[in-house]
Design a protein around this motif. Structure first.
Motif, PDB file in Angstrom:
ATOM      1  N   PHE A  60       0.814  -1.214   0.000  1.00 12.35           N
ATOM      2  CA  PHE A  60       0.000   0.000   0.000  1.00 12.35           C
ATOM      3  C   PHE A  60       0.853   1.272   0.000  1.00 12.35           C
ATOM      4  CE2 PHE A  60      -3.533  -2.710   1.857  1.00 12.35           C
ATOM      5  CZ  PHE A  60      -4.361  -2.569   0.756  1.00 12.35           C
ATOM      6  N   ILE A  64       0.742   4.896  -6.615  1.00 12.02           N
ATOM      7  CA  ILE A  64      -0.548   4.448  -7.114  1.00 12.02           C
ATOM      8  C   ILE A  64      -0.429   3.746  -8.469  1.00 12.02           C
ATOM      9  CG2 ILE A  64      -1.021   6.696  -8.166  1.00 12.02           C
ATOM     10  CD1 ILE A  64      -3.630   4.320  -6.586  1.00 12.02           C
ATOM     11  N   LYS A  67       0.483   0.154  -7.867  1.00 11.79           N
ATOM     12  CA  LYS A  67      -0.602  -0.626  -7.258  1.00 11.79           C
ATOM     13  C   LYS A  67      -1.677  -0.976  -8.287  1.00 11.79           C
ATOM     14  CE  LYS A  67      -0.938   2.402  -3.828  1.00 11.79           C
ATOM     15  NZ  LYS A  67      -1.306   3.071  -2.556  1.00 11.79           N
ATOM     16  N   TYR A  81      -6.343  -4.440  -6.990  1.00 14.89           N
ATOM     17  CA  TYR A  81      -6.248  -3.239  -6.161  1.00 14.89           C
ATOM     18  C   TYR A  81      -7.422  -2.304  -6.441  1.00 14.89           C
ATOM     19  CZ  TYR A  81      -4.823   1.375  -4.557  1.00 14.89           C
ATOM     20  OH  TYR A  81      -4.802   2.601  -3.954  1.00 14.89           O
ATOM     21  N   LYS A  83      -9.469   1.518  -4.805  1.00 14.60           N
ATOM     22  CA  LYS A  83      -9.530   2.621  -3.858  1.00 14.60           C
ATOM     23  C   LYS A  83     -10.958   3.125  -3.812  1.00 14.60           C
ATOM     24  CE  LYS A  83      -7.324   7.009  -2.622  1.00 14.60           C
ATOM     25  NZ  LYS A  83      -6.352   8.048  -3.016  1.00 14.60           N
ATOM     26  N   ASP A  85     -13.544   5.972  -2.698  1.00 12.81           N
ATOM     27  CA  ASP A  85     -13.751   7.364  -2.293  1.00 12.81           C
ATOM     28  C   ASP A  85     -15.246   7.580  -2.125  1.00 12.81           C
ATOM     29  OD1 ASP A  85     -11.015   8.520  -2.471  1.00 12.81           O
ATOM     30  OD2 ASP A  85     -11.205   7.871  -4.556  1.00 12.81           O
ATOM     31  N   SER A  90     -11.588   8.089   2.037  1.00 10.80           N
ATOM     32  CA  SER A  90     -10.870   7.196   1.135  1.00 10.80           C
ATOM     33  C   SER A  90     -10.323   5.993   1.894  1.00 10.80           C
ATOM     34  CB  SER A  90      -9.717   7.935   0.455  1.00 10.80           C
ATOM     35  OG  SER A  90     -10.203   8.988  -0.353  1.00 10.80           O
ATOM     36  N   SER A  91     -10.454   4.821   1.285  1.00 11.59           N
ATOM     37  CA  SER A  91      -9.849   3.608   1.804  1.00 11.59           C
ATOM     38  C   SER A  91      -9.314   2.819   0.616  1.00 11.59           C
ATOM     39  CB  SER A  91     -10.873   2.764   2.581  1.00 11.59           C
ATOM     40  OG  SER A  91     -11.356   3.452   3.705  1.00 11.59           O
ATOM     41  N   GLU A  92      -8.304   2.001   0.878  1.00 16.70           N
ATOM     42  CA  GLU A  92      -7.732   1.169  -0.174  1.00 16.70           C
ATOM     43  C   GLU A  92      -7.950  -0.290   0.164  1.00 16.70           C
ATOM     44  OE1 GLU A  92      -3.743   2.861  -1.808  1.00 16.70           O
ATOM     45  OE2 GLU A  92      -3.782   3.267   0.352  1.00 16.70           O
ATOM     46  N   TRP A  93      -8.065  -1.120  -0.873  1.00 16.01           N
ATOM     47  CA  TRP A  93      -8.204  -2.541  -0.639  1.00 16.01           C
ATOM     48  C   TRP A  93      -7.487  -3.335  -1.710  1.00 16.01           C
ATOM     49  CZ3 TRP A  93     -10.559  -4.230  -4.978  1.00 16.01           C
ATOM     50  CH2 TRP A  93     -11.530  -3.430  -5.580  1.00 16.01           C
ATOM     51  N   TRP A 161      -7.228  -4.565   3.710  1.00 20.01           N
ATOM     52  CA  TRP A 161      -7.738  -3.189   3.789  1.00 20.01           C
ATOM     53  C   TRP A 161      -6.701  -2.253   4.380  1.00 20.01           C
ATOM     54  CZ3 TRP A 161     -12.291  -1.355   1.904  1.00 20.01           C
ATOM     55  CH2 TRP A 161     -13.293  -2.284   1.597  1.00 20.01           C
ATOM     56  N   ARG A 162      -6.710  -1.013   3.897  1.00 23.45           N
ATOM     57  CA  ARG A 162      -5.996   0.068   4.567  1.00 23.45           C
ATOM     58  C   ARG A 162      -6.961   1.236   4.738  1.00 23.45           C
ATOM     59  NH1 ARG A 162      -0.411   3.174   2.889  1.00 23.45           N
ATOM     60  NH2 ARG A 162       0.515   1.576   4.233  1.00 23.45           N
TER      61      ARG A 162
END
Length: 312
Positions: A60, A64, A67, A81, A83, A85, A90-93, A161-162
Motif C-alpha cells: 500500500f 498508485i 498498485k 487493487y 480505492k 472514495d 478514502s480507503s484502499e483494498w 484493507w488500509r
C-alpha cells in the motif's frame, strides 16, 4: 460486553473427546448468543501473520501507478487493487480470489506479495473447513452436510484493507458502515489500531485487538439456513487516529448458484414457519458487489437478507 474466546487447541491437536466436544459447544453457543467470537490456537503462526501485515503495508505504500498494475485479466469480482472514495472518505483494498492466484495478478517485481497472500489464502481455507465442520457438528446436521452443500471453494475471497487516519482535531469517522456479511462466515485479522465494533442488543461494543487471536463472525447464509437460530453479526469499523489501519478479512463463501432457504431441521420439522423465502446466493451477492464497486450506491438499492424475509 466482551465477545467469547474459543480455544481450538483441542480441535487441531490430539485432545480427548471431551475437550474437543467442549470447544465445539463453546463455539456454537458463541455463534448463537453473539454471532461473533474470537478463536485462539487457530494454527496461523504469529510469524506469518506479522510478516503478512508487513508485506501488505509495503504494498500500500507503493506509488498508485504500481498498485494499479495488480489487477486480474478477468473476474466477476472487483478483484485486484482498488480505492474507495465515498462520503466516508478514502480507503484502499486488495482483493484476492482463486482466479487471481491462478493467473498471478501481481507484477513480476512483487513476488513476495503474491507468495505471502497465496499462503494466507490457503491457510484460511483450511481453517474455514475446520470451523465449518465444528458448525456442522454443533447444529447436529448429517456428517459433512455443510461441507458437501458448500463444496465450491473457488468463491472464497481474501480482502486486505488500509484505512487512512483522520486528523486528531476531527470528529470520529466511519471507515466501513454497519453491515452483515452475506457469506457463511468471515475470519478477521486486525492490527493493533482497533476500530472494529459489533452490535449487541441495540448497543455498539468494541472488538479490541487481541494478539494471537482471530475474529470470526457468522454470515447471512448461515442465518438463513438455520432459520435465525444463528444470527449474522452486524458490525462496522471506525477510522484510526494518527496512523493507518490494516486488516485482513477472509470470506468463506458459497457458490452463487446454490439455493438458500431454511433447512427443514430448523423449520417444518420443529413446527416453525420458514422466516425466509428461498433465493439463489448470487441474488444476495450481486447486491453486495454493486455496493463494493460503487460505494455511492444508495442504501435502499442494496438487497440484504431482510429482502427475502417472509411476512409470517
Amino acid at each position: 460486553m466482551t465477545i467469547p474466546v474459543v480455544d481450538l487447541a483441542s480441535i487441531l491437536g490430539h485432545s480427548d473427546e471431551g475437550e474437543r466436544k467442549k470447544a465445539v459447544n463453546e463455539f456454537g453457543e458463541a455463534c448463537i448468543q453473539f454471532g461473533i467470537l474470537r478463536i485462539i490456537n487457530h494454527g496461523l503462526a504469529d510469524e506469518h501473520v506479522n510478516h503478512s501485515f508487513e508485506v501488505v503495508q509495503q504494498f500500500f505504500d507503493r506509488p498508485i501507478v504500481e498498485k494499479l498494475d495488480s489487477k486480474p485479466v478477468s473476474t466477476i469480482l472487483p478483484a485486484g487493487y482498488g480505492k474507495i472514495d465515498s462520503h466516508f472518505g478514502s480507503s484502499e483494498w486488495l482483493m484476492v480470489c482463486q482466479p487471481c492466484l491462478d493467473i498471478n495478478m501481481f507484477p513480476s517485481d512483487q513476488p513476495e506479495v503474491s507468495e505471502t497472500l497465496e499462503k494466507m489464502y490457503q491457510n484460511f481455507q483450511k481453517l474455514g473447513a475446520i470451523v465449518e465442520n465444528m458448525m456442522n457438528e454443533y447444529l447436529d446436521l448429517p456428517l459433512n452436510f455443510l461441507n458437501q452443500f458448500n463444496d465450491d471453494r473457488s468463491n472464497d475471497i481474501l480482502m486486505c484493507w488500509r484505512y487512512p487516519p483522520i486528523a486528531e482535531d476531527k470528529p470520529n469517522t466511519i471507515g466501513r458502515e454497519e453491515h452483515q456479511d452475506t457469506n457463511c462466515f468471515t475470519f478477521l485479522l486486525q492490527d493493533d489500531t482497533g476500530g472494529l465494533e459489533y452490535e449487541k442488543d441495540g448497543s455498539w461494543m468494541p472488538v479490541n485487538p487481541m494478539k494471537g487471536s482471530l475474529v470470526v463472525n457468522v454470515g447471512s447464509t448461515i442465518q438463513a439456513l438455520t432459520n435465525k437460530k444463528l444470527m449474522a453479526a452486524r458490525h462496522r469499523v471506525w477510522k484510526p487516529r494518527g496512523r493507518n489501519r490494516h486488516s485482513f478479512a477472509f470470506f468463506y463463501n458459497i457458490g452463487g448458484e446454490k439455493w438458500i432457504e431454511p433447512l427443514p431441521k430448523f423449520a417444518e420439522e420443529i413446527g416453525e414457519a420458514p422466516k425466509y423465502r428461498g433465493f439463489f446466493y448470487k441474488e444476495l451477492l450481486q447486491a453486495r458487489l454493486k455496493k463494493e464497486k460503487n460505494p455511492l450506491t444508495l442504501l435502499d438499492e442494496v438487497i440484504d437478507l431482510d429482502h427475502f424475509a417472509t411476512r409470517n
